[in-house]
Design a protein around this motif. Structure first.
Motif, PDB file in Angstrom:
ATOM      1  N   ILE A  29      -4.272   5.493  -6.389  1.00  0.00           N
ATOM      2  CA  ILE A  29      -4.710   5.815  -5.030  1.00  0.00           C
ATOM      3  C   ILE A  29      -5.992   5.053  -4.691  1.00  0.00           C
ATOM      4  O   ILE A  29      -6.138   4.527  -3.582  1.00  0.00           O
ATOM      5  N   GLY A  30      -6.915   4.962  -5.637  1.00  0.00           N
ATOM      6  CA  GLY A  30      -8.134   4.182  -5.422  1.00  0.00           C
ATOM      7  C   GLY A  30      -7.830   2.706  -5.211  1.00  0.00           C
ATOM      8  O   GLY A  30      -8.445   2.044  -4.363  1.00  0.00           O
ATOM      9  N   PHE A  31      -6.860   2.198  -5.969  1.00  0.00           N
ATOM     10  CA  PHE A  31      -6.434   0.806  -5.804  1.00  0.00           C
ATOM     11  C   PHE A  31      -5.881   0.565  -4.410  1.00  0.00           C
ATOM     12  O   PHE A  31      -6.164  -0.456  -3.780  1.00  0.00           O
ATOM     13  N   VAL A  33      -6.582   2.206  -1.626  1.00  0.00           N
ATOM     14  CA  VAL A  33      -7.671   2.230  -0.643  1.00  0.00           C
ATOM     15  C   VAL A  33      -8.449   0.923  -0.687  1.00  0.00           C
ATOM     16  O   VAL A  33      -8.745   0.320   0.353  1.00  0.00           O
ATOM     17  N   PHE A  34      -8.791   0.450  -1.875  1.00  0.00           N
ATOM     18  CA  PHE A  34      -9.514  -0.809  -2.025  1.00  0.00           C
ATOM     19  C   PHE A  34      -8.700  -1.973  -1.465  1.00  0.00           C
ATOM     20  O   PHE A  34      -9.213  -2.822  -0.728  1.00  0.00           O
ATOM     21  N   LEU A  85      -4.975   8.885  -9.730  1.00  0.00           N
ATOM     22  CA  LEU A  85      -6.182   8.608  -8.945  1.00  0.00           C
ATOM     23  C   LEU A  85      -6.518   7.120  -8.948  1.00  0.00           C
ATOM     24  O   LEU A  85      -6.999   6.582  -7.943  1.00  0.00           O
ATOM     25  N   PHE A  86      -6.273   6.442 -10.071  1.00  0.00           N
ATOM     26  CA  PHE A  86      -6.517   5.006 -10.138  1.00  0.00           C
ATOM     27  C   PHE A  86      -5.626   4.268  -9.135  1.00  0.00           C
ATOM     28  O   PHE A  86      -6.087   3.384  -8.416  1.00  0.00           O
ATOM     29  N   CYS A 129       0.825  -1.208   0.000  1.00  0.00           N
ATOM     30  CA  CYS A 129       0.000   0.000   0.000  1.00  0.00           C
ATOM     31  C   CYS A 129       0.858   1.257   0.000  1.00  0.00           C
ATOM     32  O   CYS A 129       0.547   2.221  -0.701  1.00  0.00           O
ATOM     33  N   GLY A 142       1.196   6.444  -6.907  1.00  0.00           N
ATOM     34  CA  GLY A 142      -0.028   7.138  -7.323  1.00  0.00           C
ATOM     35  C   GLY A 142       0.009   8.612  -6.999  1.00  0.00           C
ATOM     36  O   GLY A 142      -0.400   9.450  -7.812  1.00  0.00           O
ATOM     37  N   SER A 143       0.509   8.955  -5.822  1.00  0.00           N
ATOM     38  CA  SER A 143       0.602  10.368  -5.445  1.00  0.00           C
ATOM     39  C   SER A 143       1.593  11.111  -6.329  1.00  0.00           C
ATOM     40  O   SER A 143       1.345  12.252  -6.727  1.00  0.00           O
TER      41      SER A 143
END
Length: 146
Positions: free
Chosen positions: A56-58, A60-61, A53-54, A29, A36-37
């Motif tokens: 970062i979303g990954f 979090v998921f 954003l993809f 993570c 991602g950032s």
């Protein structure tokens, strides 16, 4: 090896495996979160920002899924180690989830499941039909516990 020692060992195995998984998932993570950032902040086009954003979303998921897989293992291991009343149920759940991770998790999970479903495990947790009772029987007086 006594049933108490097997119980403590199963708890230790589950807690150690959940700790290892926490470290591995945390590193993954962190890595993908930084990537991602960096892509999101350093991107000049809209497509770059969407890729960031993809990622970062990954992350979090992935963190939510990891949390859902690690917590039952740790709770089961802790309850087995401390010999709590509902430790057998949590131990079974944690062992099954642990079996999904090969090879260390499979070894910890199989050990836990074999112990918890064996006669030693059933007697240790006082299941019906076993020699040990989970709750003391009332005294043999006409008033019960009074």
């Amino acid at each position: 090896m006594t049933a108490r020692e097997k119980n403590k060992l199963a708890g230790i195995f589950l807690m150690v495996h959940s700790g290892l998984q926490t470290c591995v998932f945390g590193f993954i993570c962190l890595f993908y979160g930084v990537v991602g950032s960096a892509v999101f902040v350093g991107g000049s086009r809209g497509e770059d920002k969407m890729v960031g954003l993809f990622f970062i979303g990954f992350v979090v998921f992935f963190a939510v899924i990891a949390f859902l897989l690690i917590i039952p293992q740790f709770i089961g291991g802790y309850k087995l180690f401390k010999e709590r009343p509902n430790a057998r149920t949590w131990g079974i759940i944690g062992s099954i989830i642990s079996c999904l991770s090969f090879p260390i998790g499979t070894a910890a999970g199989v050990f836990g499941l074999v112990f918890l479903f064996s006669e030693d495990g059933k007697q240790f947790y006082g299941l019906p039909g076993s020699a040990r009772q989970a709750f003391p029987l009332p005294p043999s007086s006409p008033h019960g516990w009074l």
